[in-house]
Structures are given as C-alpha cells and as structure tokens.
Design a protein around this motif. Sequence first.
Motif, PDB file in Angstrom:
ATOM      1  N   PHE A 148      57.295 -21.336 -85.402  1.00  0.00           N
ATOM      2  CA  PHE A 148      56.685 -22.697 -85.174  1.00  0.00           C
ATOM      3  C   PHE A 148      57.659 -23.821 -85.382  1.00  0.00           C
ATOM      4  CE2 PHE A 148      53.246 -20.075 -86.253  1.00  0.00           C
ATOM      5  CZ  PHE A 148      52.312 -20.069 -85.495  1.00  0.00           C
ATOM      6  N   SER A 149      57.941 -24.534 -84.471  1.00  0.00           N
ATOM      7  CA  SER A 149      59.044 -25.580 -84.641  1.00  0.00           C
ATOM      8  C   SER A 149      60.362 -25.052 -84.972  1.00  0.00           C
ATOM      9  CB  SER A 149      58.529 -26.489 -85.743  1.00  0.00           C
ATOM     10  OG  SER A 149      59.301 -27.775 -85.650  1.00  0.00           O
ATOM     11  N   ALA A 150      60.968 -25.367 -86.217  1.00  0.00           N
ATOM     12  CA  ALA A 150      62.107 -24.869 -86.811  1.00  0.00           C
ATOM     13  C   ALA A 150      61.985 -23.285 -86.737  1.00  0.00           C
ATOM     14  CB  ALA A 150      62.599 -25.112 -88.199  1.00  0.00           C
ATOM     15  N   GLY A 151      60.828 -22.756 -86.960  1.00  0.00           N
ATOM     16  CA  GLY A 151      60.577 -21.152 -86.874  1.00  0.00           C
ATOM     17  C   GLY A 151      60.698 -20.633 -85.476  1.00  0.00           C
ATOM     18  N   GLY A 152      60.331 -21.853 -84.423  1.00  0.00           N
ATOM     19  CA  GLY A 152      60.155 -21.188 -83.062  1.00  0.00           C
ATOM     20  C   GLY A 152      61.772 -21.136 -82.685  1.00  0.00           C
ATOM     21  N   HIS A 153      62.493 -22.061 -83.083  1.00  0.00           N
ATOM     22  CA  HIS A 153      63.756 -21.981 -82.700  1.00  0.00           C
ATOM     23  C   HIS A 153      64.572 -20.893 -83.273  1.00  0.00           C
ATOM     24  CE1 HIS A 153      67.922 -22.581 -84.752  1.00  0.00           C
ATOM     25  NE2 HIS A 153      68.326 -22.885 -83.478  1.00  0.00           N
ATOM     26  N   LEU A 154      64.231 -20.341 -84.389  1.00  0.00           N
ATOM     27  CA  LEU A 154      64.693 -19.266 -85.124  1.00  0.00           C
ATOM     28  C   LEU A 154      64.196 -18.039 -84.505  1.00  0.00           C
ATOM     29  CD1 LEU A 154      64.789 -20.198 -88.879  1.00  0.00           C
ATOM     30  CD2 LEU A 154      66.639 -19.902 -87.376  1.00  0.00           C
ATOM     31  N   ASP A 246      54.135 -33.943 -78.048  1.00  0.00           N
ATOM     32  CA  ASP A 246      55.199 -33.919 -79.115  1.00  0.00           C
ATOM     33  C   ASP A 246      55.896 -34.810 -79.394  1.00  0.00           C
ATOM     34  OD1 ASP A 246      57.185 -32.907 -80.804  1.00  0.00           O
ATOM     35  OD2 ASP A 246      56.356 -30.710 -80.180  1.00  0.00           O
ATOM     36  N   GLN A 247      56.072 -35.703 -80.434  1.00  0.00           N
ATOM     37  CA  GLN A 247      56.982 -36.720 -80.800  1.00  0.00           C
ATOM     38  C   GLN A 247      58.053 -36.156 -81.467  1.00  0.00           C
ATOM     39  OE1 GLN A 247      54.162 -35.439 -82.324  1.00  0.00           O
ATOM     40  NE2 GLN A 247      54.187 -35.751 -84.718  1.00  0.00           N
ATOM     41  N   GLU A 269      56.385 -17.045 -70.049  1.00  0.00           N
ATOM     42  CA  GLU A 269      55.149 -17.825 -69.642  1.00  0.00           C
ATOM     43  C   GLU A 269      55.180 -18.959 -70.488  1.00  0.00           C
ATOM     44  OE1 GLU A 269      50.209 -18.279 -68.890  1.00  0.00           O
ATOM     45  OE2 GLU A 269      51.205 -16.245 -69.013  1.00  0.00           O
ATOM     46  N   LEU A 270      54.911 -20.241 -69.889  1.00  0.00           N
ATOM     47  CA  LEU A 270      55.122 -21.444 -70.537  1.00  0.00           C
ATOM     48  C   LEU A 270      53.635 -22.154 -70.581  1.00  0.00           C
ATOM     49  CD1 LEU A 270      56.445 -24.136 -72.013  1.00  0.00           C
ATOM     50  CD2 LEU A 270      56.996 -24.849 -69.774  1.00  0.00           C
ATOM     51  N   VAL A 271      53.323 -22.444 -71.856  1.00  0.00           N
ATOM     52  CA  VAL A 271      51.723 -23.309 -71.826  1.00  0.00           C
ATOM     53  C   VAL A 271      52.152 -24.433 -72.221  1.00  0.00           C
ATOM     54  CG1 VAL A 271      49.574 -23.090 -72.980  1.00  0.00           C
ATOM     55  CG2 VAL A 271      50.700 -20.738 -72.345  1.00  0.00           C
ATOM     56  N   ILE A 272      51.766 -25.803 -71.683  1.00  0.00           N
ATOM     57  CA  ILE A 272      51.994 -27.147 -72.065  1.00  0.00           C
ATOM     58  C   ILE A 272      50.568 -27.353 -72.506  1.00  0.00           C
ATOM     59  CG2 ILE A 272      52.256 -29.411 -71.353  1.00  0.00           C
ATOM     60  CD1 ILE A 272      54.843 -27.527 -71.727  1.00  0.00           C
ATOM     61  N   VAL A 273      50.417 -27.884 -73.653  1.00  0.00           N
ATOM     62  CA  VAL A 273      49.105 -28.290 -74.064  1.00  0.00           C
ATOM     63  C   VAL A 273      48.603 -29.469 -73.925  1.00  0.00           C
ATOM     64  CG1 VAL A 273      47.509 -27.710 -76.250  1.00  0.00           C
ATOM     65  CG2 VAL A 273      49.453 -26.180 -75.895  1.00  0.00           C
ATOM     66  N   PRO A 274      47.544 -29.794 -73.346  1.00  0.00           N
ATOM     67  CA  PRO A 274      47.376 -31.301 -72.995  1.00  0.00           C
ATOM     68  C   PRO A 274      47.135 -31.966 -74.463  1.00  0.00           C
ATOM     69  CG  PRO A 274      46.351 -29.803 -71.539  1.00  0.00           C
ATOM     70  CD  PRO A 274      46.867 -28.899 -72.597  1.00  0.00           C
ATOM     71  N   GLY A 275      47.712 -33.256 -74.455  1.00  0.00           N
ATOM     72  CA  GLY A 275      47.200 -34.008 -75.667  1.00  0.00           C
ATOM     73  C   GLY A 275      47.789 -33.728 -77.061  1.00  0.00           C
ATOM     74  N   ALA A 276      48.428 -32.267 -77.139  1.00  0.00           N
ATOM     75  CA  ALA A 276      48.815 -32.007 -78.556  1.00  0.00           C
ATOM     76  C   ALA A 276      49.963 -32.331 -78.794  1.00  0.00           C
ATOM     77  CB  ALA A 276      48.948 -30.246 -78.311  1.00  0.00           C
ATOM     78  N   HIS A 278      53.202 -32.567 -82.436  1.00  0.00           N
ATOM     79  CA  HIS A 278      54.129 -31.367 -82.716  1.00  0.00           C
ATOM     80  C   HIS A 278      53.168 -30.797 -83.958  1.00  0.00           C
ATOM     81  CE1 HIS A 278      58.040 -29.619 -83.367  1.00  0.00           C
ATOM     82  NE2 HIS A 278      57.917 -29.946 -84.655  1.00  0.00           N
ATOM     83  N   GLY A 279      52.661 -29.683 -83.787  1.00  0.00           N
ATOM     84  CA  GLY A 279      51.951 -28.867 -84.735  1.00  0.00           C
ATOM     85  C   GLY A 279      50.485 -29.313 -84.661  1.00  0.00           C
ATOM     86  N   GLY A 280      49.882 -28.643 -85.525  1.00  0.00           N
ATOM     87  CA  GLY A 280      48.401 -28.996 -85.785  1.00  0.00           C
ATOM     88  C   GLY A 280      47.434 -27.830 -85.257  1.00  0.00           C
ATOM     89  N   ASN A 281      46.303 -28.175 -85.617  1.00  0.00           N
ATOM     90  CA  ASN A 281      45.299 -26.975 -85.094  1.00  0.00           C
ATOM     91  C   ASN A 281      45.061 -27.000 -83.694  1.00  0.00           C
ATOM     92  OD1 ASN A 281      43.554 -29.196 -84.931  1.00  0.00           O
ATOM     93  ND2 ASN A 281      42.400 -28.897 -86.678  1.00  0.00           N
ATOM     94  N   ALA A 282      45.538 -27.960 -82.775  1.00  0.00           N
ATOM     95  CA  ALA A 282      45.197 -27.972 -81.405  1.00  0.00           C
ATOM     96  C   ALA A 282      45.947 -26.650 -80.877  1.00  0.00           C
ATOM     97  CB  ALA A 282      45.926 -28.951 -80.536  1.00  0.00           C
ATOM     98  N   PHE A 283      46.770 -25.984 -81.632  1.00  0.00           N
ATOM     99  CA  PHE A 283      47.540 -24.701 -81.234  1.00  0.00           C
ATOM    100  C   PHE A 283      46.910 -23.383 -81.573  1.00  0.00           C
ATOM    101  CE2 PHE A 283      50.806 -27.876 -81.164  1.00  0.00           C
ATOM    102  CZ  PHE A 283      51.216 -27.704 -79.885  1.00  0.00           C
ATOM    103  N   ASP A 284      45.674 -23.707 -82.224  1.00  0.00           N
ATOM    104  CA  ASP A 284      44.968 -22.695 -82.612  1.00  0.00           C
ATOM    105  C   ASP A 284      43.761 -22.472 -81.810  1.00  0.00           C
ATOM    106  OD1 ASP A 284      44.416 -20.510 -84.522  1.00  0.00           O
ATOM    107  OD2 ASP A 284      43.022 -21.690 -85.726  1.00  0.00           O
ATOM    108  N   ALA A 285      43.549 -23.153 -80.766  1.00  0.00           N
ATOM    109  CA  ALA A 285      42.461 -23.247 -79.684  1.00  0.00           C
ATOM    110  C   ALA A 285      42.302 -21.618 -79.119  1.00  0.00           C
ATOM    111  CB  ALA A 285      42.809 -24.127 -78.504  1.00  0.00           C
ATOM    112  N   GLN A 286      41.226 -21.511 -78.733  1.00  0.00           N
ATOM    113  CA  GLN A 286      40.689 -20.284 -78.041  1.00  0.00           C
ATOM    114  C   GLN A 286      41.636 -19.797 -76.813  1.00  0.00           C
ATOM    115  OE1 GLN A 286      38.957 -18.912 -75.233  1.00  0.00           O
ATOM    116  NE2 GLN A 286      39.219 -16.874 -75.915  1.00  0.00           N
ATOM    117  N   PHE A 287      41.742 -20.722 -76.126  1.00  0.00           N
ATOM    118  CA  PHE A 287      42.520 -20.303 -74.823  1.00  0.00           C
ATOM    119  C   PHE A 287      44.116 -20.160 -75.143  1.00  0.00           C
ATOM    120  CE2 PHE A 287      44.282 -24.876 -74.961  1.00  0.00           C
ATOM    121  CZ  PHE A 287      45.359 -24.657 -74.228  1.00  0.00           C
TER     122      PHE A 287
END
Length: 301
Positions: A148-154, A246-247, A269-276, A278-287
């Motif tokens: 995630f974030s810096a971890g995503g980079h790594l 993402d700000q 595959e790239l998933v762009i999450v509407p309204g999300a 940088h981080g947060g529980n929007a990325f824990d969504a079922q889809f």
Amino acid sequence: MKYYYAVIILYLLVLSKSVVAQSNNPIIGLLPRGTIMFENLSYDDDTLTRHKLDIYVPPTGKTTYPVVVWLHGGGWRKGDKYSAMDFMGSTAHEMIKKGFAIVSINYRYSSTDKFPAQIQDCNDALRFINRSGNKYHLDKNNIAILGFSAGGHLAALSGLSNNNNVTGFYSNGQIEQSKIKLIIDYYGISDLETLTGPGTTDPNTGVQLLIGAKATEAPDKAREASPVSYIDKNDPPFLIVHGDKDQAVNNGQSIELSKRLSQSGVNNELVIVPGAPHGGNAFDAQFIRAKLFAFLKSYLK
C-alpha cells in the motif's frame, strides 16, 4: 497429585501469557478464529524492530499455504507491520479464510536509512521465506507480494527487479531470486522522475527523504528506485488499484505503470476506484476483494 497440580498451574500460566501476547496484537482479532500467529520473528538475524515480521497462518492444518507478503505504507518513513490491516480488515480476514498465509513485515525507515535499504529489507524477508518458510507452513514456491502506497512501490519494485540481477538490492550483495507469482500494488509510486506533489519537494518527506535528493537532482538514483525501470516480458502479473481522488500519489502513476506493463506483454489489470482518496476503507470494498481473490486464485496454486 502435587505434580499433577503443578503441571496444570504451569499450563495455565503459559496459556495466560499467550492470551496477553495476542491481546497486544491489534490485528489478530480481525482474522478468523483460530488463526495461527508467529509474531516478531527476525528475518535478518539481528534485534532491529524494523527487521521483524509477523506470520498469520490459516487454522486448517495443511502442511503449507501460498503466501501473501504484506508491505505497509507510510511514505517510507512511518507505519509498521500492522498498518493498512486496520482499514483492510475484511480483505485480511478473507485472505486467511480462503487459505492464504500472510507475512507482514517491517522495513527500515528512510529517515534513518536511505534507499536501497528498504528494498534490501523486502528481499531479506523473501529470503527468510525461502529458507525458513517450511517451519511456518509457508509455500516458498507460491508467493504474492502486496503493498500500500510506499509498500505498493516496494511490492512493484521487488517483483519487477526479481529477475534483473540487481546486486545492490540485496543486503549481502548475493542475489537470491524468489518465486513471486503475482504483484498487487495499491496506489504506489511507479516512476520517481515523473511524480509530482508535496512528497517531491519537502526534504523531510517522500522522495527526497528516500533517495536523499530531489529526483531532478539525482536522476540516476531516481531511476534506480523506480519500478518502471525494471519492466520486461518475464515479469509476474499485476493487479493495480488506485483512487481517482488520490491527493498524495496521482493515479497517473498507476495508469502509466499499467500501460508500460501492457507494452511489454505483462498481464495486468488496473482498477480505478471512484471517489477514493489515498488509502482508507474504500479499498476494502467487496468488488475490489473479488478482483484480488480472482488474481490470487489464478496465479497462486
């Protein structure tokens, strides 16, 4: 009889200590009941807190499980091996329930150790899995690396450079490739040279703290630390997830990563999450979980 009571008392003391130890872990309660935990293991044969990892194993009694290496965010300068699990609780829970082991690691901060210390730590943790994984029911031949974030980079950097023989990315200078079958990158930076925003200009945060200079002032170092520098046709598949609000890290970083992977023939595959953001529980969504577990099921056997 005295011996019997002594054994019972000793057992209760050990059990009580175990319960206390688990109660100090903020993550274990989010995972399925019975999840087996190996906590605060050193992956680098030293006593550094930043060289500790935790292992969470499904309670189903199999000999080994496919592995998801979990890399926290925090701008390379904060966070720990519990980070992101707090707002990704459903994802972590389902991961264990579906039969995947999680290895969550600390790595050294950029405020004390400049790049490539962070990628060296990731590779040392992978080496630990390669050499000691069987002891902890980990299948070293089936590894996904997620961050995630810096971890995503790594995660991206570790997976893409795994077949590039970069000796500087290994703490002892000895290359040891890992069986990385999948890379999952949540809103990570892919190209330090094209990144814009506050993390590129403040010497106490972000890119400058990581590589010790602005990317424009140290282009060679910036390229060395950029995952896109290591893309080739033999790289593992990618799932990339990024918010459109993402700000901190513009989602153009993930769009460009996906484009360059596709140009090299790497499945992604790239998933762009509407309204999300940088981080947060929007990325824990079922889809998003559905996408994640479809990839895990496809590539980790």
